[in-house]
Design an enzyme around this catalytic site. Structure first.
Site, mmCIF file in Angstrom:
data_model
loop_
_atom_site.group_PDB
_atom_site.id
_atom_site.type_symbol
_atom_site.label_atom_id
_atom_site.label_comp_id
_atom_site.label_asym_id
_atom_site.label_seq_id
_atom_site.Cartn_x
_atom_site.Cartn_y
_atom_site.Cartn_z
ATOM 1 N N GLU A 1 -58.272 -30.999 -7.836
ATOM 2 C CA GLU A 1 -58.501 -30.706 -9.255
ATOM 3 C C GLU A 1 -58.177 -29.242 -9.532
ATOM 4 O O GLU A 1 -58.323 -28.393 -8.641
ATOM 5 C CB GLU A 1 -59.985 -31.038 -9.557
ATOM 6 C CG GLU A 1 -60.507 -30.701 -10.911
ATOM 7 C CD GLU A 1 -59.861 -31.467 -12.045
ATOM 8 O OE1 GLU A 1 -58.634 -31.393 -12.162
ATOM 9 O OE2 GLU A 1 -60.592 -32.080 -12.839
ATOM 10 N N ASP A 2 -57.753 -28.941 -10.750
ATOM 11 C CA ASP A 2 -57.407 -27.541 -11.053
ATOM 12 C C ASP A 2 -58.632 -26.651 -11.193
ATOM 13 O O ASP A 2 -58.659 -25.542 -10.666
ATOM 14 C CB ASP A 2 -56.518 -27.454 -12.310
ATOM 15 C CG ASP A 2 -57.125 -28.142 -13.521
ATOM 16 O OD1 ASP A 2 -58.028 -28.978 -13.360
ATOM 17 O OD2 ASP A 2 -56.695 -27.832 -14.652
ATOM 18 N N GLY B 1 -54.339 -31.691 -15.258
ATOM 19 C CA GLY B 1 -54.471 -30.314 -14.770
ATOM 20 C C GLY B 1 -54.085 -30.083 -13.320
ATOM 21 O O GLY B 1 -53.656 -28.998 -12.953
ATOM 22 N N ASP C 1 -65.511 -26.563 -14.228
ATOM 23 C CA ASP C 1 -66.020 -25.739 -15.326
ATOM 24 C C ASP C 1 -67.475 -26.155 -15.582
ATOM 25 O O ASP C 1 -68.374 -25.715 -14.862
ATOM 26 C CB ASP C 1 -65.092 -25.961 -16.529
ATOM 27 C CG ASP C 1 -65.383 -25.072 -17.718
ATOM 28 O OD1 ASP C 1 -66.336 -24.289 -17.677
ATOM 29 O OD2 ASP C 1 -64.655 -25.170 -18.727
ATOM 30 N N VAL D 1 -58.591 -19.798 -19.524
ATOM 31 C CA VAL D 1 -57.420 -19.571 -18.684
ATOM 32 C C VAL D 1 -56.422 -20.726 -18.781
ATOM 33 O O VAL D 1 -56.798 -21.879 -18.987
ATOM 34 C CB VAL D 1 -57.808 -19.328 -17.204
ATOM 35 C CG1 VAL D 1 -58.674 -18.088 -17.070
ATOM 36 C CG2 VAL D 1 -58.506 -20.534 -16.599
HETATM 37 C C1 PRP Z 1 -59.835 -29.802 -17.732
HETATM 38 C C2 PRP Z 1 -59.568 -29.418 -16.300
HETATM 39 C C3 PRP Z 1 -60.640 -30.149 -15.545
HETATM 40 C C4 PRP Z 1 -61.796 -30.175 -16.519
HETATM 41 C C5 PRP Z 1 -62.799 -29.138 -16.135
HETATM 42 O O1 PRP Z 1 -59.256 -31.077 -17.935
HETATM 43 O O2 PRP Z 1 -58.283 -29.846 -15.899
HETATM 44 O O3 PRP Z 1 -60.247 -31.477 -15.277
HETATM 45 O O4 PRP Z 1 -61.259 -29.882 -17.811
HETATM 46 O O5 PRP Z 1 -63.857 -29.102 -17.051
HETATM 47 P P1 PRP Z 1 -65.301 -29.687 -16.767
HETATM 48 O O6 PRP Z 1 -65.770 -29.155 -15.441
HETATM 49 O O7 PRP Z 1 -66.113 -29.116 -17.901
HETATM 50 O O8 PRP Z 1 -65.221 -31.168 -16.802
HETATM 51 P P2 PRP Z 1 -59.042 -31.713 -19.383
HETATM 52 O O9 PRP Z 1 -60.118 -32.699 -19.627
HETATM 53 O O10 PRP Z 1 -58.897 -30.612 -20.389
HETATM 54 O O11 PRP Z 1 -57.702 -32.518 -19.257
HETATM 55 P P3 PRP Z 1 -56.315 -32.098 -18.569
HETATM 56 O O12 PRP Z 1 -56.521 -32.134 -17.095
HETATM 57 O O13 PRP Z 1 -55.375 -33.124 -19.035
HETATM 58 O O14 PRP Z 1 -55.978 -30.699 -19.043
HETATM 59 MN MN MN Z 2 -58.337 -32.005 -16.031
#
Ligand code: PRP
Ligand code: MN
Length: 180
Positions: free
Chosen positions: A99-100, A43, A103, A153
């Site tokens: 980090e993106d 992300g 959540d 999003v």
């Molecule tokens: C997504 C996003 C964050 C994380 C946030 O990553 O990039 O890393 O979820 O969610 P949280 O606060 O509930 O942990 P994901 O695990 O989907 O993998 P990606 O980065 O490869 O999209």
């Molecule tokens: Mn992620």
């Protein structure tokens, strides 16, 4: 790809402006220290590339590949999987996690603990997005771009089923895309 988006939340220009503001704050706070920037793929990829190129402070960088969601699911599994760890030495270093989105907090909680266990002197967090309504764990982003509502999003690195990451803007995915 654009036709699957219900609403644009932040345009490319708004993201650029926010990155400049974040970089100014970070440069100010780390003016006398070097940063070890650790990006959390996948992300973080566009945010990390854009933000780090705006920083004037000295830095080194590495990445981890971490996954908290099932590939095609929109709910967190409650665990994270470190698919690739970082390789550089962070002992006694000032680490900035890039980090993106924060959540539930699951990913950043565990990554922060992981870095502290490896001996980092300080660990701060920089995120483009914060979705506080879903927080389960006590995680605070030290540098955050935008606070967002509880919507699904995508764009600017954020994916659904690994798609939409390369959108230049951040938008809300139409519910019919993931509700079937
Ligand atoms: C997504 C996003 C964050 C994380 C946030 O990553 O990039 O890393 O979820 O969610 P949280 O606060 O509930 O942990 P994901 O695990 O989907 O993998 P990606 O980065 O490869 O999209
Ligand atoms: Mn992620």
């Amino acid at each position: 790809m654009d036709s699957d988006i219900a609403e644009i939340l932040f345009t490319e220009e708004e993201i650029e402006q926010k990155n400049r503001e974040l970089a100014t704050q970070i440069d100010h706070d780390y003016s006398d220290r070097d940063i070890v920037a650790i990006g959390i793929l996948r992300g973080c990829m566009f945010f990390m590339a854009d933000l780090l190129r705006l920083l004037k402070v000295n830095l080194t960088m590495d990445v981890m590949v971490v996954s908290s969601y099932d590939e095609t699911d929109t709910v967190s599994s409650g665990e994270i999987e470190i698919q690739k760890d970082f390789s550089i030495d962070v002992k006694n270093k000032d680490v900035l996690i890039v980090e993106d989105i924060v959540d539930t907090g699951l990913t950043l909680y565990h990554v922060k603990e992981h870095l502290k266990k490896r001996g980092a002197k300080s660990v701060k967090i920089c995120t483009m997005l914060d979705k506080p309504s879903r927080r389960n764990l006590d995680v605070v982003s030290d540098y955050n771009g935008f606070v967002i509502p509880n919507e699904f999003v995508v764009g600017y690195g954020l994916g659904y089923a690994n798609r939409y990451r390369n959108l230049k803007y951040i938008g809300i995915l139409k519910p019919e895309i993931y509700q079937n």
